[in-house]
Motif scaffolding. Structure first.
Motif, PDB file in Angstrom:
ATOM      1  N   GLY A 189      46.899-125.793  44.102  1.00  0.00           N
ATOM      2  CA  GLY A 189      45.749-126.646  43.844  1.00  0.00           C
ATOM      3  C   GLY A 189      44.423-125.920  43.883  1.00  0.00           C
ATOM      4  N   GLN A 190      44.431-124.645  44.270  1.00  0.00           N
ATOM      5  CA  GLN A 190      43.204-123.859  44.319  1.00  0.00           C
ATOM      6  C   GLN A 190      42.896-123.291  42.932  1.00  0.00           C
ATOM      7  OE1 GLN A 190      41.061-123.014  47.283  1.00  0.00           O
ATOM      8  NE2 GLN A 190      42.062-124.993  47.590  1.00  0.00           N
ATOM      9  N   THR A 191      41.612-123.186  42.619  1.00  0.00           N
ATOM     10  CA  THR A 191      41.190-122.621  41.343  1.00  0.00           C
ATOM     11  C   THR A 191      40.306-121.416  41.585  1.00  0.00           C
ATOM     12  OG1 THR A 191      41.215-124.800  40.273  1.00  0.00           O
ATOM     13  CG2 THR A 191      39.979-123.050  39.170  1.00  0.00           C
ATOM     14  N   VAL A 192      40.652-120.307  40.941  1.00  0.00           N
ATOM     15  CA  VAL A 192      39.834-119.100  41.027  1.00  0.00           C
ATOM     16  C   VAL A 192      39.360-118.762  39.615  1.00  0.00           C
ATOM     17  CG1 VAL A 192      41.113-118.223  43.018  1.00  0.00           C
ATOM     18  CG2 VAL A 192      41.790-117.515  40.716  1.00  0.00           C
ATOM     19  N   ALA A 193      38.231-118.092  39.535  1.00  0.00           N
ATOM     20  CA  ALA A 193      37.710-117.620  38.257  1.00  0.00           C
ATOM     21  C   ALA A 193      37.475-116.125  38.364  1.00  0.00           C
ATOM     22  CB  ALA A 193      36.411-118.334  37.889  1.00  0.00           C
ATOM     23  N   LEU A 194      37.593-115.449  37.231  1.00  0.00           N
ATOM     24  CA  LEU A 194      37.400-114.005  37.175  1.00  0.00           C
ATOM     25  C   LEU A 194      36.185-113.679  36.330  1.00  0.00           C
ATOM     26  CD1 LEU A 194      41.006-112.617  36.756  1.00  0.00           C
ATOM     27  CD2 LEU A 194      39.302-111.643  38.281  1.00  0.00           C
ATOM     28  N   VAL A 195      35.264-112.899  36.882  1.00  0.00           N
ATOM     29  CA  VAL A 195      34.111-112.422  36.124  1.00  0.00           C
ATOM     30  C   VAL A 195      34.014-110.913  36.299  1.00  0.00           C
ATOM     31  CG1 VAL A 195      32.801-114.575  36.292  1.00  0.00           C
ATOM     32  CG2 VAL A 195      32.539-112.826  38.066  1.00  0.00           C
ATOM     33  N   GLY A 196      33.309-110.277  35.393  1.00  0.00           N
ATOM     34  CA  GLY A 196      33.138-108.836  35.473  1.00  0.00           C
ATOM     35  C   GLY A 196      32.927-108.251  34.097  1.00  0.00           C
ATOM     36  N   SER A 197      32.629-106.967  34.039  1.00  0.00           N
ATOM     37  CA  SER A 197      32.395-106.297  32.766  1.00  0.00           C
ATOM     38  C   SER A 197      33.689-106.189  31.967  1.00  0.00           C
ATOM     39  CB  SER A 197      31.825-104.895  33.014  1.00  0.00           C
ATOM     40  OG  SER A 197      30.665-104.951  33.810  1.00  0.00           O
ATOM     41  N   SER A 198      33.551-105.930  30.675  1.00  0.00           N
ATOM     42  CA  SER A 198      34.721-105.689  29.837  1.00  0.00           C
ATOM     43  C   SER A 198      35.395-104.383  30.259  1.00  0.00           C
ATOM     44  CB  SER A 198      34.296-105.581  28.366  1.00  0.00           C
ATOM     45  OG  SER A 198      33.732-106.787  27.923  1.00  0.00           O
ATOM     46  N   GLY A 199      36.719-104.396  30.255  1.00  0.00           N
ATOM     47  CA  GLY A 199      37.454-103.177  30.522  1.00  0.00           C
ATOM     48  C   GLY A 199      37.814-102.910  31.961  1.00  0.00           C
ATOM     49  N   VAL A 200      37.447-103.810  32.889  1.00  0.00           N
ATOM     50  CA  VAL A 200      37.755-103.558  34.303  1.00  0.00           C
ATOM     51  C   VAL A 200      39.121-104.118  34.696  1.00  0.00           C
ATOM     52  CG1 VAL A 200      35.315-103.514  34.943  1.00  0.00           C
ATOM     53  CG2 VAL A 200      36.580-105.663  35.115  1.00  0.00           C
ATOM     54  N   GLY A 201      39.779-104.802  33.773  1.00  0.00           N
ATOM     55  CA  GLY A 201      41.125-105.294  34.067  1.00  0.00           C
ATOM     56  C   GLY A 201      41.226-106.775  34.339  1.00  0.00           C
ATOM     57  N   LYS A 202      40.235-107.572  33.927  1.00  0.00           N
ATOM     58  CA  LYS A 202      40.292-109.009  34.189  1.00  0.00           C
ATOM     59  C   LYS A 202      41.488-109.660  33.498  1.00  0.00           C
ATOM     60  CE  LYS A 202      36.347-110.522  32.750  1.00  0.00           C
ATOM     61  NZ  LYS A 202      36.065-109.344  31.900  1.00  0.00           N
ATOM     62  N   SER A 203      41.632-109.400  32.196  1.00  0.00           N
ATOM     63  CA  SER A 203      42.737-110.006  31.456  1.00  0.00           C
ATOM     64  C   SER A 203      44.082-109.507  31.957  1.00  0.00           C
ATOM     65  CB  SER A 203      42.585-109.709  29.957  1.00  0.00           C
ATOM     66  OG  SER A 203      41.418-110.333  29.443  1.00  0.00           O
ATOM     67  N   THR A 204      44.139-108.234  32.334  1.00  0.00           N
ATOM     68  CA  THR A 204      45.376-107.688  32.895  1.00  0.00           C
ATOM     69  C   THR A 204      45.733-108.415  34.181  1.00  0.00           C
ATOM     70  OG1 THR A 204      44.956-105.504  31.948  1.00  0.00           O
ATOM     71  CG2 THR A 204      46.487-105.609  33.796  1.00  0.00           C
ATOM     72  N   LEU A 205      44.736-108.665  35.026  1.00  0.00           N
ATOM     73  CA  LEU A 205      44.979-109.359  36.282  1.00  0.00           C
ATOM     74  C   LEU A 205      45.392-110.804  36.040  1.00  0.00           C
ATOM     75  CD1 LEU A 205      45.006-109.256  39.323  1.00  0.00           C
ATOM     76  CD2 LEU A 205      42.541-109.711  39.343  1.00  0.00           C
ATOM     77  N   VAL A 206      44.784-111.461  35.055  1.00  0.00           N
ATOM     78  CA  VAL A 206      45.180-112.828  34.718  1.00  0.00           C
ATOM     79  C   VAL A 206      46.645-112.846  34.311  1.00  0.00           C
ATOM     80  CG1 VAL A 206      44.906-114.692  33.036  1.00  0.00           C
ATOM     81  CG2 VAL A 206      42.895-113.668  34.081  1.00  0.00           C
ATOM     82  N   ASN A 207      47.052-111.878  33.492  1.00  0.00           N
ATOM     83  CA  ASN A 207      48.452-111.819  33.061  1.00  0.00           C
ATOM     84  C   ASN A 207      49.391-111.574  34.240  1.00  0.00           C
ATOM     85  OD1 ASN A 207      47.666-112.213  30.444  1.00  0.00           O
ATOM     86  ND2 ASN A 207      47.740-110.056  29.880  1.00  0.00           N
ATOM     87  N   THR A 208      48.946-110.765  35.195  1.00  0.00           N
ATOM     88  CA  THR A 208      49.761-110.501  36.379  1.00  0.00           C
ATOM     89  C   THR A 208      49.916-111.757  37.223  1.00  0.00           C
ATOM     90  OG1 THR A 208      49.074-108.176  36.460  1.00  0.00           O
ATOM     91  CG2 THR A 208      49.946-109.134  38.487  1.00  0.00           C
ATOM     92  N   LEU A 209      48.817-112.487  37.392  1.00  0.00           N
ATOM     93  CA  LEU A 209      48.849-113.702  38.203  1.00  0.00           C
ATOM     94  C   LEU A 209      49.635-114.819  37.525  1.00  0.00           C
ATOM     95  CD1 LEU A 209      45.153-113.847  39.492  1.00  0.00           C
ATOM     96  CD2 LEU A 209      47.161-113.004  40.700  1.00  0.00           C
ATOM     97  N   ALA A 210      49.450-114.948  36.212  1.00  0.00           N
ATOM     98  CA  ALA A 210      50.097-116.042  35.492  1.00  0.00           C
ATOM     99  C   ALA A 210      51.483-115.667  34.987  1.00  0.00           C
ATOM    100  CB  ALA A 210      49.221-116.473  34.315  1.00  0.00           C
ATOM    101  N   GLY A 211      51.771-114.342  34.908  1.00  0.00           N
ATOM    102  CA  GLY A 211      53.034-113.897  34.334  1.00  0.00           C
ATOM    103  C   GLY A 211      52.806-113.504  32.892  1.00  0.00           C
TER     104      GLY A 211
END
Length: 340
Positions: A189-211
């Motif tokens: 039920g918790q919601t987190v958001a990811l912010v940061g510059s391009s290229g630091v791995g945000k999308s990679t981390l989202v894929n890791t968390l979500a599968g």
């Protein structure tokens, strides 16, 4: 699905008493839905049963909605009736539009991602921290690419020095261990958001968390290691389920983050300077040249870093200059932005 099952499923989506209390007696027949993505002409949502559509009125503007919003919709027509009040709201000021852009709503924790290389920029990280404090959400600094740094602990120490008791984690965005590292903020039920510059791995981390096998897996891009410049791979904000519970919102990389009307956020981030200010001889001390300035005394003694004071002054001046002011006769106020 029974009423209790529906309630339990909604809670897994982030529904709480805060939102339930806003539903009027005459709205009991409406269905709570959470905005999962925002596009130019449409909204996508989820409810207790999964993905579901939302029909908008002809005069509706999708820019008025943020990923993470809770809305009430007619279950028969999918027509959106109204948006519920937000618990938290992440937004940023745009120089081009001279206005606000909504980033994400009802976020419990903001993961501020940066890498252990040239992307690490204390001044930019402080702006993200101010964004979190103004929104009312908890900030966590996430350091990536530690394996490429000669001394990752140095980056950790520098990040921790930005604010008292600031959580800082170091991880490999591609490793499944990232989920365990971030587990304290990934409850059901918790919601987190990811912010940061391009290229630091945000999308990679989202894929890791979500599968990474998820239908909504984010595209990832490369980064030039010599200057830490990456390509924008996330172009829209979207809500993703986290394996084991919780939700994560990815956001496009932000090249420039302006501050405006964020005095409270600055005071929270620079609590050390705020406390020292109370000891100054003059209440309106600018901490530049006044006698009896406790802040300048702290700099002279080494208690306060001069660069930190300089960044505080820059943010204060920018916030004041960009904060809208009302002009015009009573009853006919016009909001204008101050000029630099």
């Amino acid at each position: 699905m029974s009423g209790s099952d529906t309630s339990s499923s909604l809670e897994r989506l982030g529904w709480s008493d805060f939102f339930a209390a806003q539903v009027e007696p005459g709205e009991a027949h409406l269905a709570p839905r959470r905005v999962a993505s925002v596009h130019r002409a449409r909204l996508e949502a989820i409810d207790a049963n999964g993905p579901v559509g939302l029909e908008l009125a002809a005069n509706a503007n999708t820019a008025d909605f943020a990923v993470g919003d809770w809305v009430l919709a007619d279950p028969l027509t999918d027509m959106l009736v109204r948006r519920l009040e937000r618990k938290t709201l992440l937004q940023r000021h745009s120089e081009i539009r001279n206005g606000l852009q909504l980033a994400a709503a009802n976020v419990d924790t903001l993961f501020i991602a940066t890498s252990c290389n040239a992307d690490f920029n204390p001044a930019r990280l402080e702006r993200y921290l101010i964004m979190a404090h103004q929104a009312g959400t908890r900030p966590v600094i996430v350091l990536t690419k530690a394996d490429t740094a000669a001394d990752a602990d140095d980056y950790r120490r520098r990040a921790e020095a930005l604010q008292r008791d600031l959580p800082v984690v170091v991880l490999n965005a591609r490793s499944a261990d990232a989920i365990e590292t971030l587990k304290p903020w990934l409850g059901a039920g918790q919601t987190v958001a990811l912010v940061g510059s391009s290229g630091v791995g945000k999308s990679t981390l989202v894929n890791t968390l979500a599968g990474s096998a998820s239908e909504t897996a984010q595209k990832t891009g490369t980064i030039r290691e010599h200057d830490a410049q990456g390509r924008h791979t996330t172009t829209a904000r979207s809500l993703h389920a986290i394996a084991g519970g919780g939700w994560v919102i990815d956001t496009p990389g932000i090249r420039t983050l302006y501050v405006s009307d964020v005095t409270d956020g600055i005071d929270t981030l620079f609590g050390d300077i705020s406390e020292l200010s109370e000891q100054c001889r003059f209440r309106d001390c600018t901490h530049v040249h006044e006698p009896g300035c406790a802040v300048q005394a702290a700099v002279a003694s080494g208690q306060l870093d001069a660069d930190r004071l300089g960044r505080w002054r820059t943010l204060i001046e920018e916030s004041r200059s960009r904060t809208p002011v009302e002009t015009g006769p009573r009853g006919n106020k016009v909001v204008r932005r101050k000029k630099y």
